[in-house]
Write a protein that holds these residues in place. Structure first.
Motif, PDB file in Angstrom:
ATOM      1  N   MET A 121       0.856  -1.191   0.000  1.00  0.00           N
ATOM      2  CA  MET A 121       0.000   0.000   0.000  1.00  0.00           C
ATOM      3  C   MET A 121       0.890   1.239   0.000  1.00  0.00           C
ATOM      4  SD  MET A 121      -2.898  -1.416  -0.189  1.00  0.00           S
ATOM      5  CE  MET A 121      -3.998  -0.007   0.019  1.00  0.00           C
ATOM      6  N   THR A 122       0.762   2.023  -1.054  1.00  0.00           N
ATOM      7  CA  THR A 122       1.604   3.209  -1.214  1.00  0.00           C
ATOM      8  C   THR A 122       0.870   4.218  -2.076  1.00  0.00           C
ATOM      9  OG1 THR A 122       3.832   3.939  -1.867  1.00  0.00           O
ATOM     10  CG2 THR A 122       2.752   2.319  -3.284  1.00  0.00           C
ATOM     11  N   GLU A 123       1.435   5.395  -2.236  1.00  0.00           N
ATOM     12  CA  GLU A 123       0.804   6.432  -3.038  1.00  0.00           C
ATOM     13  C   GLU A 123       1.057   6.185  -4.521  1.00  0.00           C
ATOM     14  OE1 GLU A 123       2.157  10.211  -1.695  1.00  0.00           O
ATOM     15  OE2 GLU A 123       0.836  10.232   0.052  1.00  0.00           O
ATOM     16  N   ILE A 124      -0.034   6.125  -5.302  1.00  0.00           N
ATOM     17  CA  ILE A 124       0.089   5.973  -6.749  1.00  0.00           C
ATOM     18  C   ILE A 124      -0.710   7.077  -7.437  1.00  0.00           C
ATOM     19  CG2 ILE A 124       0.327   3.470  -6.498  1.00  0.00           C
ATOM     20  CD1 ILE A 124      -2.475   3.201  -7.708  1.00  0.00           C
ATOM     21  N   GLU A 125      -0.358   7.337  -8.687  1.00  0.00           N
ATOM     22  CA  GLU A 125      -1.006   8.391  -9.470  1.00  0.00           C
ATOM     23  C   GLU A 125      -2.230   7.825 -10.191  1.00  0.00           C
ATOM     24  OE1 GLU A 125       2.034   9.690 -12.121  1.00  0.00           O
ATOM     25  OE2 GLU A 125       3.471  10.082 -10.506  1.00  0.00           O
ATOM     26  N   ILE A 126      -3.330   8.576 -10.167  1.00  0.00           N
ATOM     27  CA  ILE A 126      -4.563   8.175 -10.831  1.00  0.00           C
ATOM     28  C   ILE A 126      -4.790   9.074 -12.043  1.00  0.00           C
ATOM     29  CG2 ILE A 126      -7.045   7.821 -10.587  1.00  0.00           C
ATOM     30  CD1 ILE A 126      -5.346   5.955  -8.894  1.00  0.00           C
ATOM     31  N   TYR A 127      -5.126   8.466 -13.183  1.00  0.00           N
ATOM     32  CA  TYR A 127      -5.382   9.199 -14.423  1.00  0.00           C
ATOM     33  C   TYR A 127      -6.753   8.821 -14.965  1.00  0.00           C
ATOM     34  CZ  TYR A 127      -0.437  10.412 -14.458  1.00  0.00           C
ATOM     35  OH  TYR A 127       0.791  10.910 -14.108  1.00  0.00           O
ATOM     36  N   ASP A 128      -7.383   9.742 -15.702  1.00  0.00           N
ATOM     37  CA  ASP A 128      -8.670   9.423 -16.309  1.00  0.00           C
ATOM     38  C   ASP A 128      -8.445   8.722 -17.643  1.00  0.00           C
ATOM     39  OD1 ASP A 128      -8.074  11.329 -18.255  1.00  0.00           O
ATOM     40  OD2 ASP A 128      -9.275  12.895 -17.314  1.00  0.00           O
ATOM     41  N   VAL A 129      -9.553   8.341 -18.319  1.00  0.00           N
ATOM     42  CA  VAL A 129      -9.441   7.570 -19.559  1.00  0.00           C
ATOM     43  C   VAL A 129      -8.764   8.366 -20.666  1.00  0.00           C
ATOM     44  CG1 VAL A 129     -11.378   6.067 -19.067  1.00  0.00           C
ATOM     45  CG2 VAL A 129     -11.779   8.271 -20.202  1.00  0.00           C
ATOM     46  N   GLY A 130      -8.734   9.677 -20.532  1.00  0.00           N
ATOM     47  CA  GLY A 130      -8.065  10.513 -21.519  1.00  0.00           C
ATOM     48  C   GLY A 130      -6.590  10.686 -21.257  1.00  0.00           C
ATOM     49  N   GLY A 131      -6.123  10.120 -20.142  1.00  0.00           N
ATOM     50  CA  GLY A 131      -4.707  10.214 -19.820  1.00  0.00           C
ATOM     51  C   GLY A 131      -4.349  11.429 -18.989  1.00  0.00           C
ATOM     52  N   ALA A 132      -5.347  12.175 -18.501  1.00  0.00           N
ATOM     53  CA  ALA A 132      -5.079  13.364 -17.695  1.00  0.00           C
ATOM     54  C   ALA A 132      -4.946  12.981 -16.221  1.00  0.00           C
ATOM     55  CB  ALA A 132      -6.195  14.387 -17.874  1.00  0.00           C
ATOM     56  N   TYR A 133      -3.986  13.592 -15.549  1.00  0.00           N
ATOM     57  CA  TYR A 133      -3.759  13.321 -14.122  1.00  0.00           C
ATOM     58  C   TYR A 133      -4.963  13.780 -13.304  1.00  0.00           C
ATOM     59  CZ  TYR A 133      -1.857  13.874  -9.415  1.00  0.00           C
ATOM     60  OH  TYR A 133      -1.663  13.826  -8.057  1.00  0.00           O
TER      61      TYR A 133
END
Length: 334
Positions: A121-133
């Motif tokens: 369990m750690t911090e990860i980056e989430i992006y939408d289907v368009g590839g935007a952060y």
């Protein structure tokens, strides 16, 4: 000495000078390529959020200094047999089921490996289907790859997640393998000997066996998803296999110095990497000069727990920090 003999002697001498010049020129080009690769690896290292490990830290009254002659690479095993892609559709990538930091210590001439459990369990980056952060959340480490494109972007995102987990550790490059690579790598060194700690399929506990390609594939990939904490058992087999593989590969390289190059080309269709050209040359030279022993294999310390939906691996921060000091720092002499 007659004129003809003098002429022949002059030609021989000129030929020797020319040969010496070519040899020195090749050596110079090789040296420049090696140094260029080292410079590129260091200056293109990835860190998360612009934060890097401090050069000096103090812990329990002891001062520690960051090691200078280190190269750190993230190796990922992706749960797919499909061909590797450079760029795909965002959000449809598989997870990185196997994650290892490979640390090349040039001063000590040692290879050290740190396994990152997939459920960490750690911090990860989430992006939408368009590839935007979108945001950064606490989630399973293996999911970071899935939020990318299955290619370079996924690998780069996972590198940043690894750097973030390790307090801003610079990561010099990545290598990402699919499942097909296991059998190819195993075959390149004539099979890998292991002694299973518990019975696994047709392999008996306590009996050494040299895994053929199909056995190697199952040994490092298979797990019973209905069994509690089966990912940790699989990690134990991966640790055992990788330790034995690396030891045998280094021994084989002593007899055949070009083996690493052939291995690289043999799995090129089953992997993605940002280590190429002079960077690859420098990485290979650094690696073959190092030794590796079982004591050089680490696992991020922590505890496997049952979460609300899925199993989770929670890092023991104190033990993890002490492992970080051991791996990446040297104590100041009083």
């Amino acid at each position: 000495m007659c004129t003809r003999e003098k002429t022949d002697a002059v030609k021989v001498k000129r030929g020797l000078y020319l040969l010496a010049g070519v040899v020195w020129g090749c050596m110079l080009l090789f040296f420049l390529a090696y140094q260029t690769g080292r410079w590129s690896l260091r200056n293109n290292a990835v860190t998360a959020d612009g934060v890097s490990l401090p050069e000096t830290v103090t812990y329990n009254g002891q001062t520690w200094h960051y090691k200078k002659d280190l190269f750190v690479f993230l190796c990922m095993g992706i749960d797919t047999a499909d061909d590797m892609v450079r760029e795909g559709e965002t959000g449809n990538a598989r997870q990185s089921d196997a994650n290892f930091l490979v640390v090349l210590d040039g001063k000590e001439n040692e290879i050290k490996i740190v396994a990152i459990p997939r459920d960490t369990m750690t911090e990860i980056e989430i992006y939408d289907v368009g590839g935007a952060y979108v945001t950064t959340v606490e989630e399973h480490f293996a999911l970071q790859f899935a939020y990318g494109d299955g290619g370079d972007k996924s690998c780069e995102m996972t590198m940043r997640a690894a750097s973030r987990l390790f307090y801003g550790l610079p990561v010099n490059g990545y290598v990402c393998f699919n499942l097909r690579a296991i059998e190819v790598l195993n075959g390149m060194i004539g099979g890998v000997p292991v002694t299973p700690e518990e019975t696994f399929e047709e392999l008996n506990a306590g009996e050494q066996v040299t895994l053929n390609n199909e056995q190697a594939y199952r040994y490092v990939q298979s797990r019973d998803c209905d069994e509690r904490f089966s990912a940790q058992k699989r990690l134990g087999r991966q640790r055992q296999y990788l330790t034995s593989f690396l030891q045998k590969a280094l021994a084989c390289t002593e007899e055949d110095p070009f083996l690493p190059v052939r291995i690289y080309h043999s799995v090129s269709d089953h992997m993605s990497t940002d280590i190429g050209g002079t960077r690859l040359l420098s990485a290979l030279i650094a690696g073959v000069r190092c030794d590796f022993s079982e004591s050089g294999f680490y696992v991020v310390p922590g505890e496997q727990r049952t979460g609300q939906r899925f199993e989770e691996y929670h890092v023991d921060e104190e033990a993890f920090y002490e492992m970080m000091l051991e791996l990446f720092y040297v104590p100041q002499e009083n």
